[in-house]
Design a protein around this motif. Structure first.
Motif, PDB file in Angstrom:
ATOM      1  N   ARG A   1      52.831  27.137  29.773  1.00 10.82           N
ATOM      2  CA  ARG A   1      52.687  27.486  31.194  1.00 10.82           C
ATOM      3  C   ARG A   1      53.461  28.759  31.476  1.00 10.82           C
ATOM      4  O   ARG A   1      54.253  29.208  30.661  1.00 10.82           O
ATOM      5  CB  ARG A   1      53.211  26.361  32.088  1.00 10.82           C
ATOM      6  N   ALA A   2      53.224  29.330  32.647  1.00  7.83           N
ATOM      7  CA  ALA A   2      53.984  30.509  33.065  1.00  7.83           C
ATOM      8  C   ALA A   2      55.411  30.076  33.402  1.00  7.83           C
ATOM      9  O   ALA A   2      55.630  29.022  33.995  1.00  7.83           O
ATOM     10  CB  ALA A   2      53.330  31.160  34.273  1.00  7.83           C
ATOM     11  N   MET A   3      56.362  30.896  32.981  1.00  5.75           N
ATOM     12  CA  MET A   3      57.774  30.620  33.262  1.00  5.75           C
ATOM     13  C   MET A   3      58.425  31.869  33.821  1.00  5.75           C
ATOM     14  O   MET A   3      58.115  32.978  33.395  1.00  5.75           O
ATOM     15  CB  MET A   3      58.501  30.206  31.981  1.00  5.75           C
ATOM     16  N   ASN A   4      59.351  31.684  34.786  1.00  8.50           N
ATOM     17  CA  ASN A   4      60.089  32.833  35.290  1.00  8.50           C
ATOM     18  C   ASN A   4      61.417  32.941  34.536  1.00  8.50           C
ATOM     19  O   ASN A   4      61.743  32.092  33.703  1.00  8.50           O
ATOM     20  CB  ASN A   4      60.271  32.753  36.816  1.00  8.50           C
TER      21      ASN A   4
ATOM     22  N   THR B   1      64.715  38.955  31.320  1.00  4.06           N
ATOM     23  CA  THR B   1      63.666  39.745  31.968  1.00  4.06           C
ATOM     24  C   THR B   1      63.282  40.947  31.108  1.00  4.06           C
ATOM     25  O   THR B   1      62.099  41.261  30.960  1.00  4.06           O
ATOM     26  CB  THR B   1      64.118  40.201  33.374  1.00  4.06           C
ATOM     27  N   THR B   2      64.272  41.605  30.522  1.00  2.00           N
ATOM     28  CA  THR B   2      63.997  42.748  29.645  1.00  2.00           C
ATOM     29  C   THR B   2      63.149  42.324  28.451  1.00  2.00           C
ATOM     30  O   THR B   2      62.165  42.979  28.112  1.00  2.00           O
ATOM     31  CB  THR B   2      65.319  43.383  29.174  1.00  2.00           C
TER      32      THR B   2
ATOM     33  N   GLY C   1      54.899  32.543  44.068  1.00  2.72           N
ATOM     34  CA  GLY C   1      55.424  33.709  44.767  1.00  2.72           C
ATOM     35  C   GLY C   1      56.455  34.509  43.995  1.00  2.72           C
ATOM     36  O   GLY C   1      57.050  35.438  44.527  1.00  2.72           O
ATOM     37  N   ARG C   2      56.685  34.168  42.754  1.00  2.00           N
ATOM     38  CA  ARG C   2      57.680  34.866  41.933  1.00  2.00           C
ATOM     39  C   ARG C   2      57.031  35.378  40.665  1.00  2.00           C
ATOM     40  O   ARG C   2      56.054  34.828  40.185  1.00  2.00           O
ATOM     41  CB  ARG C   2      58.815  33.910  41.563  1.00  2.00           C
ATOM     42  N   ARG C   3      57.642  36.409  40.112  1.00  2.00           N
ATOM     43  CA  ARG C   3      57.147  36.944  38.848  1.00  2.00           C
ATOM     44  C   ARG C   3      57.450  35.961  37.725  1.00  2.00           C
ATOM     45  O   ARG C   3      58.536  35.407  37.631  1.00  2.00           O
ATOM     46  CB  ARG C   3      57.814  38.286  38.560  1.00  2.00           C
ATOM     47  N   ALA C   4      56.458  35.753  36.898  1.00  2.00           N
ATOM     48  CA  ALA C   4      56.606  34.847  35.767  1.00  2.00           C
ATOM     49  C   ALA C   4      55.828  35.440  34.592  1.00  2.00           C
ATOM     50  O   ALA C   4      55.104  36.424  34.753  1.00  2.00           O
ATOM     51  CB  ALA C   4      56.076  33.457  36.133  1.00  2.00           C
ATOM     52  N   TRP C   5      56.007  34.856  33.431  1.00  2.00           N
ATOM     53  CA  TRP C   5      55.345  35.333  32.221  1.00  2.00           C
ATOM     54  C   TRP C   5      54.723  34.150  31.505  1.00  2.00           C
ATOM     55  O   TRP C   5      55.244  33.037  31.547  1.00  2.00           O
ATOM     56  CB  TRP C   5      56.361  36.001  31.302  1.00  2.00           C
ATOM     57  N   ARG C   6      53.600  34.409  30.825  1.00  2.00           N
ATOM     58  CA  ARG C   6      52.999  33.371  29.997  1.00  2.00           C
ATOM     59  C   ARG C   6      52.551  33.979  28.681  1.00  2.00           C
ATOM     60  O   ARG C   6      52.226  35.158  28.603  1.00  2.00           O
ATOM     61  CB  ARG C   6      51.874  32.640  30.713  1.00  2.00           C
TER      62      ARG C   6
END
Length: 91
Positions: A18-21, A48-49, A67-72
């Motif tokens: 899943r996407a995680m922040n 984050t980097t 509503g927040r930036r996340a990555w998958r």
């Protein structure tokens, strides 16, 4: 840089499915691998980097989740995608 930090971020994203922040990933590190966070002055910035670099490598994508930036994770291990320097990165 802490050896293994990028690899650990990859593993967390791959296994989550899943996407995680950044906070999700820092929380995971704190619970499972606190020694990897211990050497980072600002763990959230470090995570984050790394996640942004994984996007550059074509291994992950940045999305908006709650509503927040996340990555998958997006790299397909069977195709060999997701290694540094491969074509297919989106500018």
């Amino acid at each position: 840089r802490q050896p293994g930090f990028t690899k650990a971020c990859r593993m967390i994203l791959m296994e989550s499915g899943r996407a995680m922040n950044s906070r999700d990933i820092c929380d995971y590190f704190q619970q499972k691998m606190p020694e990897l966070l211990a050497r980072h002055k600002d763990p959230m910035a470090s995570v984050t980097t790394v996640l942004n670099r994984l996007v550059e490598y074509g291994e992950a994508e940045a999305v908006v989740a709650n509503g927040r930036r996340a990555w998958r994770w997006v790299a397909d291990a069977n195709s060999g995608a997701g290694t540094r320097g491969e074509a297919g990165l989106v500018a």
